[in-house]
Design a protein around this motif. Sequence first.
Motif, PDB file in Angstrom:
ATOM      1  N   GLY A 280       0.828  -1.191   0.000  1.00 57.93           N
ATOM      2  CA  GLY A 280       0.000   0.000   0.000  1.00 57.93           C
ATOM      3  C   GLY A 280       0.868   1.248   0.000  1.00 57.93           C
ATOM      4  O   GLY A 280       2.093   1.177  -0.102  1.00 57.93           O
ATOM      5  N   THR A 281       0.221   2.401   0.115  1.00 56.87           N
ATOM      6  CA  THR A 281       0.959   3.662   0.079  1.00 56.87           C
ATOM      7  C   THR A 281       1.488   3.993   1.472  1.00 56.87           C
ATOM      8  O   THR A 281       0.716   4.267   2.384  1.00 56.87           O
ATOM      9  CB  THR A 281       0.063   4.799  -0.425  1.00 56.87           C
ATOM     10  OG1 THR A 281      -1.166   4.790   0.320  1.00 56.87           O
ATOM     11  CG2 THR A 281      -0.277   4.612  -1.888  1.00 56.87           C
ATOM     12  N   ILE A 282       2.797   3.952   1.616  1.00 56.71           N
ATOM     13  CA  ILE A 282       3.462   4.254   2.889  1.00 56.71           C
ATOM     14  C   ILE A 282       4.348   5.469   2.667  1.00 56.71           C
ATOM     15  O   ILE A 282       5.328   5.402   1.928  1.00 56.71           O
ATOM     16  CB  ILE A 282       4.283   3.055   3.393  1.00 56.71           C
ATOM     17  CG1 ILE A 282       3.354   1.866   3.644  1.00 56.71           C
ATOM     18  CG2 ILE A 282       5.035   3.413   4.669  1.00 56.71           C
ATOM     19  CD1 ILE A 282       4.065   0.605   4.065  1.00 56.71           C
ATOM     20  N   ALA A 283       3.985   6.575   3.291  1.00 54.73           N
ATOM     21  CA  ALA A 283       4.645   7.845   3.028  1.00 54.73           C
ATOM     22  C   ALA A 283       5.826   8.077   3.962  1.00 54.73           C
ATOM     23  O   ALA A 283       5.921   7.471   5.025  1.00 54.73           O
ATOM     24  CB  ALA A 283       3.633   8.989   3.168  1.00 54.73           C
ATOM     25  N   PHE A 284       6.699   8.967   3.535  1.00 57.38           N
ATOM     26  CA  PHE A 284       7.769   9.583   4.322  1.00 57.38           C
ATOM     27  C   PHE A 284       8.987   8.692   4.584  1.00 57.38           C
ATOM     28  O   PHE A 284      10.001   9.213   5.045  1.00 57.38           O
ATOM     29  CB  PHE A 284       7.237  10.099   5.666  1.00 57.38           C
ATOM     30  CG  PHE A 284       6.290  11.252   5.529  1.00 57.38           C
ATOM     31  CD1 PHE A 284       6.752  12.494   5.109  1.00 57.38           C
ATOM     32  CD2 PHE A 284       4.954  11.110   5.803  1.00 57.38           C
ATOM     33  CE1 PHE A 284       5.888  13.568   4.972  1.00 57.38           C
ATOM     34  CE2 PHE A 284       4.075  12.172   5.674  1.00 57.38           C
ATOM     35  CZ  PHE A 284       4.543  13.412   5.258  1.00 57.38           C
ATOM     36  N   VAL A 285       8.932   7.394   4.315  1.00 55.11           N
ATOM     37  CA  VAL A 285      10.118   6.564   4.535  1.00 55.11           C
ATOM     38  C   VAL A 285      11.255   7.037   3.628  1.00 55.11           C
ATOM     39  O   VAL A 285      12.395   7.191   4.058  1.00 55.11           O
ATOM     40  CB  VAL A 285       9.817   5.070   4.287  1.00 55.11           C
ATOM     41  CG1 VAL A 285      11.086   4.236   4.456  1.00 55.11           C
ATOM     42  CG2 VAL A 285       8.736   4.584   5.232  1.00 55.11           C
ATOM     43  N   GLY A 286      10.932   7.269   2.359  1.00 46.31           N
ATOM     44  CA  GLY A 286      11.935   7.727   1.411  1.00 46.31           C
ATOM     45  C   GLY A 286      12.401   9.138   1.656  1.00 46.31           C
ATOM     46  O   GLY A 286      13.425   9.556   1.105  1.00 46.31           O
ATOM     47  N   LEU A 287      11.680   9.905   2.466  1.00 46.60           N
ATOM     48  CA  LEU A 287      12.112  11.248   2.837  1.00 46.60           C
ATOM     49  C   LEU A 287      13.009  11.223   4.068  1.00 46.60           C
ATOM     50  O   LEU A 287      14.089  11.818   4.089  1.00 46.60           O
ATOM     51  CB  LEU A 287      10.886  12.129   3.101  1.00 46.60           C
ATOM     52  CG  LEU A 287      11.158  13.505   3.719  1.00 46.60           C
ATOM     53  CD1 LEU A 287      11.878  14.397   2.713  1.00 46.60           C
ATOM     54  CD2 LEU A 287       9.861  14.157   4.175  1.00 46.60           C
ATOM     55  N   ILE A 288      12.571  10.511   5.096  1.00 45.07           N
ATOM     56  CA  ILE A 288      13.255  10.542   6.393  1.00 45.07           C
ATOM     57  C   ILE A 288      14.602   9.840   6.341  1.00 45.07           C
ATOM     58  O   ILE A 288      15.632  10.388   6.757  1.00 45.07           O
ATOM     59  CB  ILE A 288      12.378   9.897   7.481  1.00 45.07           C
ATOM     60  CG1 ILE A 288      11.114  10.716   7.700  1.00 45.07           C
ATOM     61  CG2 ILE A 288      13.140   9.753   8.784  1.00 45.07           C
ATOM     62  CD1 ILE A 288      10.124  10.054   8.648  1.00 45.07           C
TER      63      ILE A 288
END
Length: 360
Positions: A280-288
Amino acid sequence: MRLYLGWLRRNPVLSGSPVLLRLAGGAIPLFAVGIILVIIAAALGPYTIPFSHTADILLAQIGIGQAAAPDTEQAIVASIRLPRIALALTVGAALGVAGAVMQGLFRNPMADPGIIGVSTGGALGAVIAIATGAQAAFALALPAMSFAGATGALVLVFAVASVGGRFSMSALLLSGVAVSAFIAAIISAIILFTENLEAQRDMLFWLAGGLDASRWSDVRLSLPFVLFGVAVAVFMARDLNLLMVSDDEARSLGVRVSLTRNSLLLAASLITGTAVAFSGTIAFVGLIVPHALRLVTGADHRVLVPLSALGGGVFMLAADTLARMVISPAEVSVGIITALVGAPFFLILLARNKARASML
């Protein structure tokens, strides 16, 4: 910490290579934390297993000794918890590396794997699979259609960005924003007009991101795509360093700029689409993860990309373990946990960048 760094510098294998030294300096503690988290994640749950039994079972799984734990505990760890742990590590590694690549290509520490619409396209494919009942008819329909949606979104964004025969990163970014908004509107319409309340609930739960239905088949299907994309990113890490300086500088040093950029974009999109298809859509991992590691290890992508794979897996596993335990025996979607951590991080990063820009 000082003793640890001193030991690394004295190591005859690492002392001659600053890249290997920094890579080992980050990889060893991340690997150690990852092992501890694997044991904790395998032990905790509605049915708690003693840590000594869990370690015994995990060692037996990799061929070291024979587990003496009860059969029930062995079945829970091997068939239920280990597939979820493996998928969390795989998805986290994919999102971490995709984030590092995107931040390097866009020369922006706030770039994210979903910036060019791949995550939203994957979400559309999954929503269609749930709304049409294909998910119930065919076990792999949801990941297959999600992956197809991610690929379709990537092709559409590239087509829009290339209209007129001229391609640029700014055009790609704007195309990604526009296509993401368009796809998000379609997703909302599908959810709104779906009369099956159970299907609506499944769509919303999937869009929140989660690993609760993880199986070994999911790991076997997703891992080759992720490994391939990560390998491409690692192989091209030196060229990505040069692209961060300028296209002209990279070209003068022999980098095929268009081929390298497109290959990295495709690799990042491939692993992002794979992650979305199975979690599913999991946000912010690639940012943090890449941003935090960059503060510690520096901006050299030869170090940052592989450490982002390790760090992304560790971060995702920690978030998923917390999601399982915070209201046990029920659980929270892991996407909610990452958003609760990532949104404040993003705001702090935005404020710091704004303050820095005002001082220049």
